[in-house]
Design a protein around this motif. Sequence first.
Motif, PDB file in Angstrom:
ATOM      1  N   TRP A  83      38.909  27.507  39.084  1.00 25.77           N
ATOM      2  CA  TRP A  83      40.233  28.143  38.614  1.00 25.77           C
ATOM      3  C   TRP A  83      39.774  29.329  37.480  1.00 25.77           C
ATOM      4  O   TRP A  83      40.306  29.793  36.400  1.00 25.77           O
ATOM      5  N   ASN A  84      38.719  29.996  37.823  1.00 24.91           N
ATOM      6  CA  ASN A  84      38.016  30.892  36.972  1.00 24.91           C
ATOM      7  C   ASN A  84      38.454  32.405  37.496  1.00 24.91           C
ATOM      8  O   ASN A  84      37.564  32.855  38.469  1.00 24.91           O
ATOM      9  N   VAL A  85      39.416  32.762  37.220  1.00 24.61           N
ATOM     10  CA  VAL A  85      40.043  33.930  37.736  1.00 24.61           C
ATOM     11  C   VAL A  85      40.107  35.168  36.848  1.00 24.61           C
ATOM     12  O   VAL A  85      40.654  36.238  37.343  1.00 24.61           O
ATOM     13  N   ARG A  86      39.877  34.931  35.467  1.00 20.39           N
ATOM     14  CA  ARG A  86      39.964  35.899  34.476  1.00 20.39           C
ATOM     15  C   ARG A  86      38.627  36.833  34.474  1.00 20.39           C
ATOM     16  O   ARG A  86      37.661  36.093  34.019  1.00 20.39           O
ATOM     17  N   PRO A  87      38.553  37.933  34.743  1.00 21.31           N
ATOM     18  CA  PRO A  87      37.505  38.775  34.795  1.00 21.31           C
ATOM     19  C   PRO A  87      36.617  38.872  33.495  1.00 21.31           C
ATOM     20  O   PRO A  87      35.421  38.856  33.477  1.00 21.31           O
ATOM     21  N   SER A  88      37.299  38.608  32.432  1.00 32.37           N
ATOM     22  CA  SER A  88      36.776  38.588  30.898  1.00 32.37           C
ATOM     23  C   SER A  88      35.905  37.564  30.714  1.00 32.37           C
ATOM     24  O   SER A  88      35.056  37.705  29.804  1.00 32.37           O
ATOM     25  N   GLN A  89      36.146  36.501  31.689  1.00 29.46           N
ATOM     26  CA  GLN A  89      35.484  35.505  31.157  1.00 29.46           C
ATOM     27  C   GLN A  89      34.386  35.044  32.369  1.00 29.46           C
ATOM     28  O   GLN A  89      33.616  34.073  32.064  1.00 29.46           O
ATOM     29  N   TYR A  90      34.023  36.012  32.960  1.00 28.08           N
ATOM     30  CA  TYR A  90      33.132  35.986  34.202  1.00 28.08           C
ATOM     31  C   TYR A  90      31.765  35.954  33.508  1.00 28.08           C
ATOM     32  O   TYR A  90      31.539  36.493  32.354  1.00 28.08           O
ATOM     33  N   SER A  91      30.467  35.667  34.397  1.00 28.88           N
ATOM     34  CA  SER A  91      29.279  36.062  33.519  1.00 28.88           C
ATOM     35  C   SER A  91      29.121  37.459  33.454  1.00 28.88           C
ATOM     36  O   SER A  91      29.464  38.141  34.388  1.00 28.88           O
ATOM     37  N   PRO A  92      27.850  37.852  32.592  1.00 29.85           N
ATOM     38  CA  PRO A  92      27.534  39.259  32.589  1.00 29.85           C
ATOM     39  C   PRO A  92      27.177  39.755  34.089  1.00 29.85           C
ATOM     40  O   PRO A  92      27.046  40.647  34.543  1.00 29.85           O
ATOM     41  N   ARG A  93      26.400  38.616  34.803  1.00 35.03           N
ATOM     42  CA  ARG A  93      25.797  39.222  36.054  1.00 35.03           C
ATOM     43  C   ARG A  93      26.968  39.444  36.914  1.00 35.03           C
ATOM     44  O   ARG A  93      27.046  40.605  37.857  1.00 35.03           O
ATOM     45  N   THR A  94      27.939  38.535  36.976  1.00 38.06           N
ATOM     46  CA  THR A  94      29.256  38.742  37.976  1.00 38.06           C
ATOM     47  C   THR A  94      29.981  40.164  37.517  1.00 38.06           C
ATOM     48  O   THR A  94      30.405  40.737  38.258  1.00 38.06           O
ATOM     49  N   GLN A  95      29.956  40.327  36.187  1.00 35.98           N
ATOM     50  CA  GLN A  95      30.918  41.629  36.042  1.00 35.98           C
ATOM     51  C   GLN A  95      29.992  42.800  36.211  1.00 35.98           C
ATOM     52  O   GLN A  95      30.684  43.672  36.601  1.00 35.98           O
ATOM     53  N   THR A  96      28.848  42.777  36.113  1.00 34.64           N
ATOM     54  CA  THR A  96      27.873  43.773  36.506  1.00 34.64           C
ATOM     55  C   THR A  96      27.971  44.046  38.121  1.00 34.64           C
ATOM     56  O   THR A  96      27.900  45.239  38.642  1.00 34.64           O
ATOM     57  N   ASP A  97      27.969  42.695  38.587  1.00 31.68           N
ATOM     58  CA  ASP A  97      28.186  43.065  40.141  1.00 31.68           C
ATOM     59  C   ASP A  97      29.316  43.615  40.616  1.00 31.68           C
ATOM     60  O   ASP A  97      29.651  44.467  41.579  1.00 31.68           O
ATOM     61  N   MET A  98      30.454  43.515  40.060  1.00 29.33           N
ATOM     62  CA  MET A  98      31.834  44.019  40.104  1.00 29.33           C
ATOM     63  C   MET A  98      31.706  45.469  40.026  1.00 29.33           C
ATOM     64  O   MET A  98      32.262  46.407  40.744  1.00 29.33           O
ATOM     65  N   LEU A  99      31.188  45.910  38.761  1.00 28.28           N
ATOM     66  CA  LEU A  99      30.785  47.459  38.712  1.00 28.28           C
ATOM     67  C   LEU A  99      30.090  48.093  39.680  1.00 28.28           C
ATOM     68  O   LEU A  99      30.477  49.140  40.178  1.00 28.28           O
ATOM     69  N   VAL A 100      29.140  47.571  40.234  1.00 28.23           N
ATOM     70  CA  VAL A 100      28.349  48.129  41.109  1.00 28.23           C
ATOM     71  C   VAL A 100      29.268  48.129  42.545  1.00 28.23           C
ATOM     72  O   VAL A 100      29.218  49.193  43.385  1.00 28.23           O
ATOM     73  N   THR A 101      30.031  47.144  42.793  1.00 26.42           N
ATOM     74  CA  THR A 101      30.923  47.093  44.232  1.00 26.42           C
ATOM     75  C   THR A 101      31.860  48.104  43.907  1.00 26.42           C
ATOM     76  O   THR A 101      31.937  48.693  44.867  1.00 26.42           O
ATOM     77  N   ALA A 102      32.525  48.386  42.710  1.00 29.03           N
ATOM     78  CA  ALA A 102      33.519  49.341  42.769  1.00 29.03           C
ATOM     79  C   ALA A 102      32.997  50.802  42.822  1.00 29.03           C
ATOM     80  O   ALA A 102      33.535  51.668  43.571  1.00 29.03           O
ATOM     81  N   LEU A 103      31.645  50.983  42.261  1.00 31.75           N
ATOM     82  CA  LEU A 103      31.044  52.254  42.409  1.00 31.75           C
ATOM     83  C   LEU A 103      30.558  52.601  43.862  1.00 31.75           C
ATOM     84  O   LEU A 103      30.866  53.848  44.203  1.00 31.75           O
ATOM     85  N   VAL A 104      30.005  51.652  44.327  1.00 30.50           N
ATOM     86  CA  VAL A 104      29.560  52.010  45.950  1.00 30.50           C
ATOM     87  C   VAL A 104      30.877  52.352  46.859  1.00 30.50           C
ATOM     88  O   VAL A 104      30.968  53.238  47.492  1.00 30.50           O
ATOM     89  N   ALA A 105      31.890  51.688  46.561  1.00 30.24           N
ATOM     90  CA  ALA A 105      33.264  51.667  47.293  1.00 30.24           C
ATOM     91  C   ALA A 105      33.883  53.017  47.042  1.00 30.24           C
ATOM     92  O   ALA A 105      34.024  54.048  47.823  1.00 30.24           O
ATOM     93  N   VAL A 106      33.766  53.591  45.671  1.00 27.04           N
ATOM     94  CA  VAL A 106      34.584  54.627  45.366  1.00 27.04           C
ATOM     95  C   VAL A 106      33.573  55.946  45.733  1.00 27.04           C
ATOM     96  O   VAL A 106      34.170  56.806  46.419  1.00 27.04           O
ATOM     97  N   PHE A 107      32.420  55.936  45.376  1.00 27.60           N
ATOM     98  CA  PHE A 107      31.532  57.099  45.979  1.00 27.60           C
ATOM     99  C   PHE A 107      31.448  56.968  47.359  1.00 27.60           C
ATOM    100  O   PHE A 107      30.977  58.197  47.910  1.00 27.60           O
TER     101      PHE A 107
END
Length: 685
Positions: A508-532
């Motif tokens: 039940w860990n669905v709040r991005p602000s509570q994710y680990s720093p590694r998971t949050q970084t992975d989210m940014l990488v995924t978003a940038l790859v998708a957008v670019f």
Amino acid sequence: MTRDVEWFTGRCRQVGTGIFGDRYGYALWLGLLVTFGLYWRVGIFITDTYTTANALVAVSNGHLHITETPYTLTLGAQPGLHEAGGRLYGRNYGQILLAVPLVWALQALSVLITPRLLLLGLWSGTALVFVAHVSVLRQRHTDTTKRTVLWVGSGLVAVLFLIGALTATTLPDTAIPIAAFQISTMLAAATTGVVLYRLVGIWHDRSVALAAGVAIGIASSVGFWASLPKRHVLVGLLLLTTVYLFARSRIAYADSRDRLGLGFRAGAYVTAGLVTWTHAFEGFFLVVTLALVDLVTARRNSILHLAVVVLALFLGSLPMLVTNFIISGNPVEPPRLLTRVGGANVEFTPEIGGDGGTGSGSGTEGAGTDGGTGGASDGTDGGTGGGSGGTDGGTSGTSGSDSTEEGSDTGTPVLTPLLGLFERLRGPVAPAITFVSDTVRNGLSVLTTPDRMSQIFLRSGSAPGINYAPNSYEAIELTMVEAVPLFGAVAALPVVLVRSANQRIRQWNVRPSQYSPRTQTDMLVTALVAVFTLVYLSRLPLHTQLTVRYLLPTVPLIMYGVVRIPAVYEPISDARWWLAGGYAASTIGGLCLGLGVVAGLDLALGEAVQFHALLNLGGAAVCGGTVLGRTLAPDWVPSRAVVLGLGLPAGLTTAYLLLSGLVYFQYGPFALDFIRVLTPHLPAV
């Protein structure tokens, strides 16, 4: 005096640690530069570079506008030339300004040393420092081993230097700006390897981080473009640096070090803002993506933190705003939105007016002026044409405000200039927004065409609808997987993502602000790859994309994603020597196989490139199979099998990089004469 020297030495060590992390990062950086120099040719490979090279000469002489064209005689062969106020300008000024100090340094040194020996001396000095650094890296080695490595390496560099010095040929002074431009790109490519090494090193051990740094430098398409002064390498470095600073900010926030976290967070926005100086639209997509992920995942979004973030973004964008204001008088109107200049057989005339520029630009709208840039210009200039129209509209609106002020005395001396400024800024913004929305919509439509997606990412060959006439009707293009077969490991990514999602749902860990720093970084990488990726799909495939160069900024991010797969980083840690051995064997085998096939079958350029494409696809299949097998059944696929599956495509890519620079693409003389002496013994295409 001694105390001052110690203080200076300590400061230098602190700066070195801040940039490279440790001695391994420094050795990685030096090693990549030495490798890039081996297949470095001094010359212009893609016609786009004519404009940026001429702009570089202009800026190094103290002005932004182009007054001479030392690298071409006509405007028709210069895509990317724009006009403002009766003057001609290039674009990508952030990339150009990075190379200007190098131009000055090389010009100053060339007064004492001939350009050819100067380049040889720079490479040899870098190689000697690399050898000296490598000889002391491993503490467990005996002093005898360290001395042996030092003497053998230094001796080899000395022999190569003597061969180059004794056989040195003439290199004209006009080659110095081009050489400096290429050096700046090589520095950016090598630094990309270091940043990836440091980013991966946050989450994994040193062996995994080093493997990632080496792979992005000489086992990916970044190495192909390392000595070719295109903007894509620099943008890729800035994207990766933004991700690194974002990761450090999340780690600091997680440790309740808010001030340090805010500093890294602001640094990410400064870096993102700097991208606009080279390419405003790419900078826009980066800033928007970063802001969305940052705000969603941040643990602190107070007024103070947001104000610092906005200030950092402004500071990062300030060089772009100032440059735009100097060129066009409008801080939000980049050179790409100015009137396009250049047509078939148009002579160079710096006094050309706006109307003439518009006419020339319209005349070349359908004419690709070079292999590769014709398609690129069509996509870019679609926005440029709209930009010119929007700018005219904005100017007309401003004129209307002025006439209103003159016709009536409203008694609002402050409001009227502000309205005029608003109208002036609105002119370039409206077509830019239209361009952005069209780009996203067209990219989404490409996602629904499997054949086209396959031609971009999987298998190239001769794609229908592409004009190969500028390339002598040879298919010299590689898809993403053909260019970087290590990306075959992405086949295991869906399984990893599904498992990760199931785990989060159970917790039940669905709040991005509570994710680990590694998971949050992975989210940014995924978003940038998708957008670019999305914003460039509508322009692909095109002739002379070579390695899908528009998507090159995503390559370091995808490589990070590959390394983050457990079935990749765990075997590297367990069997790193098997990885090194498999990579070396694959590189040597790829070189021998490539040279043997070219010589034995007498292949043409397109045939040789397509041979490597098929070879790399086979390596990608092996890589994807081993990583996917390890992901699904880890007990059945040992670590040695996985690292050999990784080493095979990495070595094949390195072989292609070396052969492409040494044999296949001959666009200028080698920077190092000892390479010129050795290459005549290799078969030619």
